[in-house]
Design an enzyme around this catalytic site. Structure first.
Site, PDB file in Angstrom:
ATOM      1  N   GLU A 167      -5.752   3.404   3.700  1.00 38.81           N
ATOM      2  CA  GLU A 167      -6.680   3.535   4.567  1.00 38.81           C
ATOM      3  C   GLU A 167      -7.872   4.223   4.845  1.00 38.81           C
ATOM      4  O   GLU A 167      -8.259   3.975   5.696  1.00 38.81           O
ATOM      5  CB  GLU A 167      -5.404   5.330   4.962  1.00 38.81           C
ATOM      6  CG  GLU A 167      -4.042   4.642   5.737  1.00 38.81           C
ATOM      7  CD  GLU A 167      -3.549   3.755   7.048  1.00 38.81           C
ATOM      8  OE1 GLU A 167      -4.849   2.958   7.412  1.00 38.81           O
ATOM      9  OE2 GLU A 167      -2.788   3.281   7.242  1.00 38.81           O
ATOM     10  N   ASP A 200       1.176  -1.401   0.177  1.00 39.40           N
ATOM     11  CA  ASP A 200      -0.556   0.192   0.241  1.00 39.40           C
ATOM     12  C   ASP A 200       0.833   1.006   0.406  1.00 39.40           C
ATOM     13  O   ASP A 200       2.496   1.018   0.234  1.00 39.40           O
ATOM     14  CB  ASP A 200      -0.707   0.061   1.296  1.00 39.40           C
ATOM     15  CG  ASP A 200      -0.349  -0.330   2.411  1.00 39.40           C
ATOM     16  OD1 ASP A 200       0.690  -1.118   2.085  1.00 39.40           O
ATOM     17  OD2 ASP A 200      -1.590  -0.931   3.654  1.00 39.40           O
TER      18      ASP A 200
HETATM   19 ZN   LIG Z   1      -3.087   2.089   8.478  1.00 41.06          ZN
HETATM   20 ZN   LIG Z   2      -1.303   0.249   6.968  1.00 43.66          ZN
END
Ligand SMILES: [Zn+2]
Ligand SMILES: [Zn+2]
Length: 456
Positions: free
Chosen positions: A176, A106
């Site tokens: 997130e 990510d």
């Molecule tokens: Zn996070």
């Molecule tokens: Zn994370």
């Protein structure tokens, strides 16, 4: 010993030596790459970008992956909102016949003002989507994940004689806000690019020593669903409750009643959480308002449990409002978010045991430990598709200075958690271990050696 046995012993000896040599070669390369990786990590850490706005981060990753020889596609990701661009990056390397393995990082950061005091701490301030000025920080360690993916990408590009198949490295935005994985899938991740046989990822861990890896077979992170409730009443003067239907009293009853879903309706053997994180209604002491708003998060592992909880929230909310005499035309509005929702992370037991074994051979079995599941959430599980169609697993990467972990065990000091403004991973050992672990996992899945026999 027969000739046959002797032959087998020599063959095993040869295989063992070549495997050992292979690991040494990988280790040496990681040591050579480490200073540059740490520099990249610090640069990423200093320049974090919020979810849906990861333009520079994604460009940097794409350029690096191209330089290692990957076929790189940028701008992968489609959101419901037109003004959000998908900053996903997909890097493909085809290397003969074999499994397709997806490795994910990510890439987004959080609206947190950093207070670590590190020389490479983020000073970034920006406006969030609501127009408020916020600090920005890689407080969840996605900068560690990106650096580990780059290190792994380089190792695997240079060790092409040791694996066969198709590598699919993906840099996912908006973790997130738990809508980035879906955005990439919506944009044809599994139709424009090869569909994986396995999906693997790592996440740093704020309790575990750098140098260690932890894993949890089966459900390891919960599903998360946001729910909004609007309790509608009939407002009026605070001195005349008889002339009103008070939504504040209804909301107060709801706060307690919703907890009975977990304590009375759900099996104690199925972990689940209902949290009311926000409740707002009214403006003044002596006015009974017309509405109260509640914001909830629902966590569960099994989908059936999640569905049961959502149905119960609706039923209890309507029932309490009805019991208070609120007419049907003002029945509460229960809205289950279709964007702030993510499935549980289910670590395919067979896959994660195999990955843990490979990681143990690379970093030492004593550095690989089991971890309990948590009720936090991730959207990595989405890459497995509904019903866990694709075996997937996520390992925990220790990120904390071992001296700090030891001290906290002795004196009870609390270590800064993920998302804390004080979270400060120890770069070198964390990145070294992350690259070793991920490279070992992928090489094992793609090596076609005898250990792969258990794969499905
Ligand atoms: Zn996070
Ligand atoms: Zn994370």
């Amino acid at each position: 010993m027969t000739n046959r046995q002797t032959g087998a012993a020599i063959l095993w000896g040869f295989l063992y030596c070549s495997l050992a040599f292979g690991q040494t070669g990988v280790d040496q390369q990681i040591e050579r790459d480490l200073p540059a990786l740490v520099t990249t990590y610090k640069m990423l850490h200093t320049n974090p970008e919020l979810s849906h706005h990861e333009s520079k981060t994604s460009a940097l990753l794409a350029a690096q992956l191209k330089s290692y020889g990957y076929e790189v596609t940028e701008g992968v990701g489609k959101y419901g909102r037109q003004d959000w661009k998908g900053y996903g990056v997909v890097a493909v390397m085809k290397n003969g016949t074999g499994p397709t393995v997806l490795v994910r990082t990510d890439i987004d950061a959080l609206p947190v003002e950093e207070r670590t005091g590190l020389p490479y701490a983020s000073q970034v301030k920006t406006k969030n989507d609501a127009g408020q000025e916020v600090g920005v920080m890689h407080a969840c360690g996605h900068d560690i994940h990106m650096t580990c993916l780059l290190g792994t990408a380089k190792v695997l590009a240079q060790a092409r004689d040791r694996w066969h198949g198709t590598l699919l490295l993906i840099c996912q935005p908006a973790e997130e806000t738990i809508d980035g994985a879906r955005a990439m899938l919506n944009d044809g991740l599994y139709s424009r690019f090869p569909k994986p046989d396995y999906a693997v990822a790592l996440h740093d861990n704020a309790d575990l020593e750098a140098g260690k890896v932890a894993y949890c077979p089966g459900y390891s992170l919960a599903s998360s669903t946001s729910v909004d409730i609007t309790v509608r009443g009939m407002g009026g003067h605070g001195s005349r409750p008889e002339a009103t239907k008070d939504p504040i009293v209804v909301a107060a009853q709801l706060v307690l009643a919703l907890q009975t879903i977990i304590s009375r309706e759900n099996s104690p053997l199925d972990p689940a959480v209902v949290t009311i994180g926000s409740i707002h209604g009214g403006v003044k002491h002596n006015i009974i308002p017309d509405e109260v708003h509640l914001q909830l998060t629902v966590r569960a592992y099994r989908e059936e449990v999640r569905q049961m909880i959502l149905a119960s929230i609706e039923r209890i909310t309507r029932g309490i409002a009805s019991a208070a005499g609120i007419p049907d035309r003002l029945a509460p509005i229960v809205k289950v978010s279709d964007t702030e929702v993510t499935p549980a992370t289910y670590n395919d037991p067979q896959l994660i045991e195999r990955v843990a074994g490979a990681v143990g051979r690379a970093i030492g079995g004593e550095n690989v430990v089991k971890a309990p599941p948590v009720m936090g959430s991730e959207d990595f599980g989405r890459f497995a598709l509904e019903g866990h169609q694709i075996p997937a697993c996520m390992i925990w990467l220790g990120a904390v200075d071992p001296a700090k972990v030891a001290k906290s065990k002795v004196d009870g000091t609390t270590l800064p958690s993920l998302h804390s403004s004080l979270f400060a991973p120890l770069p070198e050992p964390t990145i070294r271990t992350g690259v070793k672990a991920m490279s070992a996992a992928v090489l094992d899945l793609m090596s076609g050696e005898s250990r792969s026999a258990g794969a499905r």
